[in-house]
Design an enzyme around this catalytic site. Structure first.
Site, PDB file in Angstrom:
ATOM      1  N   GLY A   2       0.830  -1.193   0.000  1.00 44.52           N
ATOM      2  CA  GLY A   2       0.000   0.000   0.000  1.00 44.52           C
ATOM      3  C   GLY A   2       0.861   1.237   0.000  1.00 44.52           C
ATOM      4  O   GLY A   2       0.861   2.014   0.950  1.00 44.52           O
ATOM      5  N   GLY A  60       1.161   4.363  -0.639  1.00 47.31           N
ATOM      6  CA  GLY A  60       0.621   5.688  -0.861  1.00 47.31           C
ATOM      7  C   GLY A  60       1.619   6.730  -0.400  1.00 47.31           C
ATOM      8  O   GLY A  60       2.824   6.618  -0.658  1.00 47.31           O
ATOM      9  N   GLY A  75       3.977   5.261   2.698  1.00 42.29           N
ATOM     10  CA  GLY A  75       4.699   4.122   2.150  1.00 42.29           C
ATOM     11  C   GLY A  75       5.611   4.523   1.003  1.00 42.29           C
ATOM     12  O   GLY A  75       6.730   4.026   0.875  1.00 42.29           O
ATOM     13  N   LYS A  86       0.451  10.109  20.488  1.00 39.42           N
ATOM     14  CA  LYS A  86       0.002  10.488  19.142  1.00 39.42           C
ATOM     15  C   LYS A  86      -1.522  10.354  19.028  1.00 39.42           C
ATOM     16  O   LYS A  86      -2.205  11.262  18.548  1.00 39.42           O
ATOM     17  CB  LYS A  86       0.684   9.631  18.079  1.00 39.42           C
ATOM     18  N   SER A 142      -6.552  14.194   8.677  1.00 39.99           N
ATOM     19  CA  SER A 142      -6.732  13.113   7.707  1.00 39.99           C
ATOM     20  C   SER A 142      -8.183  12.650   7.646  1.00 39.99           C
ATOM     21  O   SER A 142      -8.681  12.290   6.581  1.00 39.99           O
ATOM     22  CB  SER A 142      -5.819  11.933   8.057  1.00 39.99           C
TER      23      SER A 142
END
Length: 325
Positions: A7, A9, A12, A205, A274
């Site tokens: 993956g 994106g 990555g 986080k 996000s």
């Protein structure tokens, strides 16, 4: 070292580009659609700090094409994991390490965590325990992502800030596999500390994400507004204090206080989270990995979480109406 990024994106792709540029690891990228086609035709371009780099990692469409790997880095969003887990089998040999670089509380969270909940399976992120069975936690090395990047066009990654990937074993040991991956990431230009208490950093986080992301999706506001508008900031703070009590009941130690964590979010400025970006683009939101799991864990440890529950109910409805949940 044979390393596959499943993956590839934004994050990555960033990792793949820098690792491939260094050349010490044999990097394979699994992607799809126009992004894969562009990388196969022209290579993977990274734009970072005003410089452009083009690398040519091996780019394939499936795990079968990639073959067995020493490390498999999963950088997909949490809602995609149950669907892709069975596809990873061709990548795994007996000693393959799965690097879990996923936001929120992961499926392996309670693996080798001493206490009454050791090996508990987290239903909100691992329905029916299928991830636990298919991607057994004994293979997992935890990874917390700090960089921000974006796929600005097929085959092109723009890196905006951050260079740290914190690593950690579920049992807190400093293993050979963790040290080897850390060394490869450092050689590629990242910071990659190996921490004995990876869950503490995971929660710091998540602490911001569990409040900032849902409120941004519900209101459309950017981080500067969420942290600066007194009423929204108060809701954030209440959610975060509820989550802190839950985490501390699980043995987590917070190195900073809640107001400092909110201030850290404010420093990012007029940024769309996000979750808000996913909502606007009609993509699945990480509702359960970031907030549903908080409510599940509140029930597990017997802590109240009324504000988190209320926001979760609103967020799930917003997601369903938008086709994003």
């Amino acid at each position: 070292m044979k390393l596959c990024i499943f993956g590839a994106g934004a994050i990555g792709g960033l990792m793949a580009a820098k690792l491939a540029a260094k050349g010490d690891a044999e990097v394979t990228v699994i992607a799809r659609g126009p992004h894969l086609a562009a990388m196969q035709a022209k290579g993977l371009k990274l734009i970072s700090e005003g410089a452009e780099t083009v690398v040519h990692p091996r780019c394939v469409a499936s795990a079968e094409e990639a073959g067995p790997q020493d490390y498999v880095v999963i950088t997909l969003k949490a809602p995609a994991l149950p669907g892709i887990a069975p596809q990873l089998a061709p990548l795994l040999h007996e000693q393959t390490t799965i690097v879990s670089a996923v936001n929120g509380i992961p499926w392996w969270y309670f693996y080798k965590l001493p206490g009454p909940h050791e090996d508990h399976r987290v239903e909100s992120v691992d329905p029916g325990g299928k991830l636990w069975d298919q991607l057994h936690p004994s293979r997992v090395l935890g990874c917390i992502i700090y960089p921000a990047a974006e796929v600005t066009e097929p085959g092109v990654i723009t890196h905006t800030y951050g260079d740290r990937f914190t690593l950690g074993e579920p049992d807190g040991s400093r293993s050979e596999r963790a040290n080897a991956l850390s060394a490869a990431l450092v050689a590629a230009g990242f910071k990659a500390p190996v921490r004995p208490r990876i869950r503490d950093e995971m929660w710091v986080k998540l602490w911001g994400n569990l409040a900032f992301n849902p409120l941004s999706a519900l209101t459309g506001a950017t981080l500067d507004v969420i942290t600066g508008e007194p009423e929204l900031r108060a809701v954030c703070r209440e959610m975060m204090l509820e989550a802190q009590a839950i985490a501390e009941a699980l043995g987590v130690k917070f190195a900073i206080d809640v107001d400092k964590r909110i201030a850290g979010g404010a420093e990012v400025g007029a940024h769309k989270t996000s979750m808000l970006q996913d909502l606007e683009r009609g993509r699945p939101m990480e509702i359960d990995a970031l907030l549903g799991v908080i409510v599940e864990l509140a029930d597990l440890v017997g802590r109240p979480a009324p504000t988190c529950r209320t926001v979760l109910a609103l967020l799930r409805t917003r997601g369903r109406l938008a086709g994003c949940y």
